[in-house]
Design a protein around this motif. Structure first.
Motif, PDB file in Angstrom:
ATOM      1  N   GLU A 164     -14.161 -24.039 -50.961  1.00  0.00           N
ATOM      2  CA  GLU A 164     -12.704 -24.184 -50.832  1.00  0.00           C
ATOM      3  C   GLU A 164     -11.957 -23.550 -51.994  1.00  0.00           C
ATOM      4  OE1 GLU A 164      -9.269 -27.638 -50.658  1.00  0.00           O
ATOM      5  OE2 GLU A 164     -11.260 -28.112 -49.875  1.00  0.00           O
ATOM      6  N   GLU A 165     -12.410 -23.766 -53.210  1.00  0.00           N
ATOM      7  CA  GLU A 165     -11.723 -23.225 -54.388  1.00  0.00           C
ATOM      8  C   GLU A 165     -11.634 -21.698 -54.334  1.00  0.00           C
ATOM      9  OE1 GLU A 165     -12.604 -22.840 -59.140  1.00  0.00           O
ATOM     10  OE2 GLU A 165     -13.315 -24.646 -58.120  1.00  0.00           O
ATOM     11  N   ARG A 166     -12.731 -21.064 -53.937  1.00  0.00           N
ATOM     12  CA  ARG A 166     -12.749 -19.596 -53.863  1.00  0.00           C
ATOM     13  C   ARG A 166     -11.900 -19.084 -52.702  1.00  0.00           C
ATOM     14  NH1 ARG A 166     -18.409 -17.261 -54.064  1.00  0.00           N
ATOM     15  NH2 ARG A 166     -17.257 -15.345 -54.440  1.00  0.00           N
ATOM     16  N   LEU A 167     -11.852 -19.842 -51.587  1.00  0.00           N
ATOM     17  CA  LEU A 167     -10.979 -19.466 -50.473  1.00  0.00           C
ATOM     18  C   LEU A 167      -9.516 -19.523 -50.902  1.00  0.00           C
ATOM     19  CD1 LEU A 167     -10.685 -18.708 -47.443  1.00  0.00           C
ATOM     20  CD2 LEU A 167     -10.513 -21.166 -46.993  1.00  0.00           C
ATOM     21  N   ARG A 168      -9.153 -20.557 -51.634  1.00  0.00           N
ATOM     22  CA  ARG A 168      -7.778 -20.677 -52.143  1.00  0.00           C
ATOM     23  C   ARG A 168      -7.446 -19.525 -53.090  1.00  0.00           C
ATOM     24  NH1 ARG A 168      -5.077 -25.312 -51.171  1.00  0.00           N
ATOM     25  NH2 ARG A 168      -6.247 -27.030 -50.244  1.00  0.00           N
ATOM     26  N   LEU A 212     -18.315 -24.939 -46.348  1.00  0.00           N
ATOM     27  CA  LEU A 212     -18.221 -23.501 -46.593  1.00  0.00           C
ATOM     28  C   LEU A 212     -17.294 -22.875 -45.566  1.00  0.00           C
ATOM     29  CD1 LEU A 212     -21.995 -22.663 -47.188  1.00  0.00           C
ATOM     30  CD2 LEU A 212     -20.206 -22.966 -48.911  1.00  0.00           C
ATOM     31  N   TYR A 213     -16.571 -21.872 -46.003  1.00  0.00           N
ATOM     32  CA  TYR A 213     -15.648 -21.138 -45.145  1.00  0.00           C
ATOM     33  C   TYR A 213     -16.159 -19.703 -45.037  1.00  0.00           C
ATOM     34  CZ  TYR A 213     -12.622 -25.120 -46.081  1.00  0.00           C
ATOM     35  OH  TYR A 213     -12.116 -26.385 -46.182  1.00  0.00           O
ATOM     36  N   GLU A 214     -16.495 -19.270 -43.807  1.00  0.00           N
ATOM     37  CA  GLU A 214     -16.978 -17.912 -43.605  1.00  0.00           C
ATOM     38  C   GLU A 214     -15.807 -17.012 -43.232  1.00  0.00           C
ATOM     39  OE1 GLU A 214     -20.446 -15.442 -41.260  1.00  0.00           O
ATOM     40  OE2 GLU A 214     -19.891 -17.418 -40.516  1.00  0.00           O
ATOM     41  N   VAL A 215     -15.602 -15.976 -44.027  1.00  0.00           N
ATOM     42  CA  VAL A 215     -14.521 -15.023 -43.777  1.00  0.00           C
ATOM     43  C   VAL A 215     -15.104 -13.637 -43.553  1.00  0.00           C
ATOM     44  CG1 VAL A 215     -12.776 -16.313 -45.092  1.00  0.00           C
ATOM     45  CG2 VAL A 215     -14.167 -14.597 -46.254  1.00  0.00           C
ATOM     46  N   VAL A 216     -14.351 -12.821 -42.807  1.00  0.00           N
ATOM     47  CA  VAL A 216     -14.714 -11.420 -42.599  1.00  0.00           C
ATOM     48  C   VAL A 216     -13.540 -10.561 -43.056  1.00  0.00           C
ATOM     49  CG1 VAL A 216     -16.318 -11.862 -40.713  1.00  0.00           C
ATOM     50  CG2 VAL A 216     -13.920 -11.437 -40.191  1.00  0.00           C
ATOM     51  N   LYS A 256      -1.120 -27.020 -50.227  1.00  0.00           N
ATOM     52  CA  LYS A 256      -1.508 -27.660 -51.482  1.00  0.00           C
ATOM     53  C   LYS A 256      -2.588 -28.718 -51.271  1.00  0.00           C
ATOM     54  CE  LYS A 256       0.456 -30.045 -55.443  1.00  0.00           C
ATOM     55  NZ  LYS A 256       1.644 -30.614 -56.036  1.00  0.00           N
ATOM     56  N   ASN A 257      -2.427 -29.581 -50.271  1.00  0.00           N
ATOM     57  CA  ASN A 257      -3.341 -30.709 -50.087  1.00  0.00           C
ATOM     58  C   ASN A 257      -4.436 -30.492 -49.054  1.00  0.00           C
ATOM     59  OD1 ASN A 257      -1.923 -32.191 -51.991  1.00  0.00           O
ATOM     60  ND2 ASN A 257      -0.498 -32.967 -50.465  1.00  0.00           N
ATOM     61  N   ASN A 258      -4.301 -29.491 -48.193  1.00  0.00           N
ATOM     62  CA  ASN A 258      -5.324 -29.316 -47.159  1.00  0.00           C
ATOM     63  C   ASN A 258      -5.366 -27.887 -46.641  1.00  0.00           C
ATOM     64  OD1 ASN A 258      -2.984 -29.254 -45.607  1.00  0.00           O
ATOM     65  ND2 ASN A 258      -3.879 -30.402 -43.933  1.00  0.00           N
ATOM     66  N   ILE A 259      -6.416 -27.621 -45.885  1.00  0.00           N
ATOM     67  CA  ILE A 259      -6.580 -26.341 -45.201  1.00  0.00           C
ATOM     68  C   ILE A 259      -6.634 -26.653 -43.710  1.00  0.00           C
ATOM     69  CG2 ILE A 259      -8.105 -24.369 -44.806  1.00  0.00           C
ATOM     70  CD1 ILE A 259      -9.017 -24.651 -47.718  1.00  0.00           C
ATOM     71  N   SER A 260      -5.639 -26.164 -42.970  1.00  0.00           N
ATOM     72  CA  SER A 260      -5.579 -26.383 -41.528  1.00  0.00           C
ATOM     73  C   SER A 260      -6.204 -25.188 -40.827  1.00  0.00           C
ATOM     74  CB  SER A 260      -4.131 -26.527 -41.063  1.00  0.00           C
ATOM     75  OG  SER A 260      -3.503 -27.583 -41.728  1.00  0.00           O
ATOM     76  N   LEU A 261      -7.187 -25.464 -39.987  1.00  0.00           N
ATOM     77  CA  LEU A 261      -7.854 -24.398 -39.250  1.00  0.00           C
ATOM     78  C   LEU A 261      -7.069 -24.063 -37.997  1.00  0.00           C
ATOM     79  CD1 LEU A 261     -11.514 -25.731 -39.452  1.00  0.00           C
ATOM     80  CD2 LEU A 261     -10.290 -24.288 -41.079  1.00  0.00           C
ATOM     81  N   CYS A 262      -7.052 -22.806 -37.647  1.00  0.00           N
ATOM     82  CA  CYS A 262      -6.382 -22.359 -36.426  1.00  0.00           C
ATOM     83  C   CYS A 262      -7.342 -22.476 -35.251  1.00  0.00           C
ATOM     84  CB  CYS A 262      -5.915 -20.917 -36.576  1.00  0.00           C
ATOM     85  SG  CYS A 262      -4.686 -20.706 -37.872  1.00  0.00           S
TER      86      CYS A 262
END
Length: 171
Positions: free
Chosen positions: A118-122, A103-107, A137-143
């Motif tokens: 992931e699909e909803r974040l994209r 899960l990705y938590e966003v504010v 396209k292939n990944n999500i890189s975290l900062c």
């Protein structure tokens, strides 16, 4: 644990009055004055900004624009100046779970805190700005500064299920 910039607060159109930040340790939004914000930014305690003759957007955090609140419920883009923009989001935490996966938590600049797959974040990133990560396209890189939490259960050799220690770290 760093705070994350969410929006600039202006009194009128040109005078900065403060900054809205999200504090992950308290899980709340804070409005802080310019002088307090400068102190935090200079000390490296705020994701998305750095100090060089004023507040600068940190592209290493994928912070290429930020909402500016100019009046009650009125936001504009800091970079383009376009008014009545869509909310912008920042990734603040990634959580691995057994039941829902990652899960990705966003504010958002409107003080929303949401957990997305992931699909909803994209999909969100295709609609509006999401800082704190680079979505490819292939990944999500975290900062750097985005928190990671492992909530997966482990199997005990003696039978039964135990929870792993909730590990939090900045990736």
């Amino acid at each position: 644990m760093n705070k994350t910039v969410v929006a600039f607060l202006f009194a009128g159109y040109k005078r900065m009055a403060g900054i809205l930040i999200y504090d992950p340790s308290l899980r709340e939004f804070e409005e802080i004055t310019v002088s307090v914000a400068k102190q935090y930014v200079v000390e490296g305690k705020v994701n998305g900004l750095y100090w060089k003759d004023g507040f600068q957007l940190d592209e290493r955090f994928n912070q290429t624009d930020i909402p500016v609140k100019t009046a009650v419920g009125k936001y504009r883009s800091y970079i383009s100046g376009i008014e009545d923009i869509k909310p912008m989001y920042s990734l603040v935490r990634v959580i691995d779970t057994d039941y829902r996966g990652r899960l990705y938590e966003v504010v958002s600049n409107k003080c929303a805190r949401i957990k997305l797959e992931e699909e909803r974040l994209r999909k969100l990133e295709s609609i509006t700005k999401v800082s704190g990560c680079f979505i490819r396209k292939n990944n999500i890189s975290l900062c750097e500064g985005v928190l990671y939490e492992n909530r997966k259960a482990t199997i005990n050799v003696f039978g039964g299920v135990e929870r792993e220690d909730r590990k939090q770290s900045g990736l």
